[in-house]
Design a protein around this motif. Structure first.
Motif, PDB file in Angstrom:
ATOM      1  N   ILE A   1       0.834  -1.201   0.000  1.00 60.98           N
ATOM      2  CA  ILE A   1       0.000   0.000   0.000  1.00 60.98           C
ATOM      3  C   ILE A   1       0.872   1.255   0.000  1.00 60.98           C
ATOM      4  O   ILE A   1       0.475   2.307  -0.518  1.00 60.98           O
ATOM      5  N   ASP A   2       2.073   1.152   0.572  1.00 58.83           N
ATOM      6  CA  ASP A   2       2.979   2.306   0.588  1.00 58.83           C
ATOM      7  C   ASP A   2       3.331   2.746  -0.830  1.00 58.83           C
ATOM      8  O   ASP A   2       3.479   3.946  -1.101  1.00 58.83           O
TER       9      ASP A   2
ATOM     10  N   ILE B   1      -2.038  -3.681   3.717  1.00 54.03           N
ATOM     11  CA  ILE B   1      -0.850  -3.612   4.565  1.00 54.03           C
ATOM     12  C   ILE B   1       0.338  -2.986   3.864  1.00 54.03           C
ATOM     13  O   ILE B   1       0.432  -2.969   2.633  1.00 54.03           O
ATOM     14  N   ASP B   2       1.215  -2.452   4.678  1.00 48.72           N
ATOM     15  CA  ASP B   2       2.501  -1.923   4.235  1.00 48.72           C
ATOM     16  C   ASP B   2       3.558  -2.847   4.818  1.00 48.72           C
ATOM     17  O   ASP B   2       3.651  -3.009   6.030  1.00 48.72           O
ATOM     18  N   ASN B   3       4.340  -3.484   3.964  1.00 44.58           N
ATOM     19  CA  ASN B   3       5.317  -4.471   4.432  1.00 44.58           C
ATOM     20  C   ASN B   3       6.406  -3.855   5.300  1.00 44.58           C
ATOM     21  O   ASN B   3       7.081  -4.570   6.052  1.00 44.58           O
ATOM     22  N   TYR B   4       6.618  -2.557   5.193  1.00 44.39           N
ATOM     23  CA  TYR B   4       7.694  -1.909   5.944  1.00 44.39           C
ATOM     24  C   TYR B   4       7.197  -1.219   7.207  1.00 44.39           C
ATOM     25  O   TYR B   4       7.796  -1.345   8.268  1.00 44.39           O
ATOM     26  N   ASP B   5       6.102  -0.489   7.090  1.00 46.24           N
ATOM     27  CA  ASP B   5       5.549   0.186   8.263  1.00 46.24           C
ATOM     28  C   ASP B   5       4.381  -0.635   8.785  1.00 46.24           C
ATOM     29  O   ASP B   5       3.224  -0.444   8.401  1.00 46.24           O
ATOM     30  N   THR B   6       4.685  -1.566   9.685  1.00 47.13           N
ATOM     31  CA  THR B   6       3.663  -2.490  10.176  1.00 47.13           C
ATOM     32  C   THR B   6       2.731  -1.851  11.197  1.00 47.13           C
ATOM     33  O   THR B   6       1.785  -2.493  11.653  1.00 47.13           O
ATOM     34  N   GLN B   7       3.010  -0.605  11.580  1.00 44.14           N
ATOM     35  CA  GLN B   7       2.102   0.107  12.487  1.00 44.14           C
ATOM     36  C   GLN B   7       0.981   0.789  11.705  1.00 44.14           C
ATOM     37  O   GLN B   7       0.007   1.263  12.297  1.00 44.14           O
ATOM     38  N   ALA B   8       1.135   0.843  10.379  1.00 40.91           N
ATOM     39  CA  ALA B   8       0.164   1.557   9.553  1.00 40.91           C
ATOM     40  C   ALA B   8      -0.856   0.596   8.935  1.00 40.91           C
ATOM     41  O   ALA B   8      -0.638  -0.614   8.860  1.00 40.91           O
ATOM     42  N   TYR B   9      -1.972   1.154   8.515  1.00 39.50           N
ATOM     43  CA  TYR B   9      -3.006   0.425   7.784  1.00 39.50           C
ATOM     44  C   TYR B   9      -3.528  -0.779   8.578  1.00 39.50           C
ATOM     45  O   TYR B   9      -3.771  -0.680   9.767  1.00 39.50           O
TER      46      TYR B   9
END
Length: 252
Positions: A25-26, A68-76
């Motif tokens: 998603i990023d 999901i964002d594979n790098y920022d797991t706190q997002a989405y």
């Protein structure tokens, strides 16, 4: 994709649980920001992606979609996906799944805390019983080694022990400022754990055998809950620093 829809239909026919996960998603956010620098709206873009996916999944009874964002797991929806997977498990599988997941989000950390907290009465019982054996001079071993081991186990489960942090710091390529922040957080945490353990040792001696066993059970339970809660909170702080650093490096 066509193959994804075919696979999902076969899984649904078998009666198994499944989830629709839209990753990267990023990348969508970055592309939309570049294409529409003045009108970009993250919430609107997320809604658009979700509506587009739902449009292609009308034939499915189960249409739970996670972005999901594979790098920022706190997002989405990363944390929501982990939480849902745990909730859909039953009995002992919930604890196994929760404890096997890496601490990538607040939801995973909370699931681990919940699973570990259910085990505290059992550990407190054994520690209290062991204390009575020690005070009766039936063994020279220290029951606080048992409690200390459990506290160390919390650190490993939440990924805030020295070994785990060293590995993650290398993967996330932390700068000096971030390393200093993590070190400060862990220094404060280690002092708190040492203080709880000293309190546990203080209350171990000079007690009435029967009443004392009950008292020690209560005290050990209290100390373990404090240690567990503190470790979970520190894990949230530390992993926020790590994932934020990783997300920024990916964007740059």
């Amino acid at each position: 994709m066509e193959h994804d829809l075919w696979l999902a239909s076969k899984v649904e026919e078998s009666g198994k649980l499944f989830y629709f996960v839209r990753s990267k998603i990023d990348n969508d956010m970055q592309n939309d920001r570049r294409a529409h620098p003045r009108t970009h709206n993250a919430a609107s873009k997320i809604a658009e992606i979700r509506q587009n996916l739902e449009k292609h999944l009308t034939t499915f009874r189960r249409k739970e979609i996670y972005l999901i964002d594979n790098y920022d797991t706190q997002a989405y929806d990363f944390g929501a996906l982990a939480r849902k997977m745990i909730e859909d498990s039953c009995g002992i599988k919930q604890d196994v799944l929760a404890l096997s997941l890496a601490c990538l989000s607040r939801e995973v950390i909370e699931a681990k805390r919940k699973s570990l907290k259910r085990m505290i009465p059992l550990h407190a019982y054994f520690a209290a019983a062991f204390t009575q054996v020690v005070n009766l001079s039936l063994t020279s071993q220290n029951p606080n080694d048992y409690i200390s081991h459990e506290i160390e186990y919390y650190g490993k489960e939440f990924g805030v022990d020295t070994s785990s942090l060293t590995k993650v710091a290398m993967v996330c390529d932390l700068g000096d400022d971030k390393k200093e922040t993590v070190e400060e957080l862990m220094s404060s945490h280690n002092k708190s754990m040492s203080n709880y353990l000293r309190q546990s040792i203080f209350h171990m001696i000079n007690y009435i055998p029967l009443v004392g066993s009950i008292s020690m059970f209560i005290r050990y339970s209290k100390h373990l809950k404090k240690c567990l809660d503190d470790t979970a909170e520190r894990a949230i702080e530390v992993h926020c620093v790590l994932t934020e650093n990783l997300a920024k490096k990916h964007v740059s």
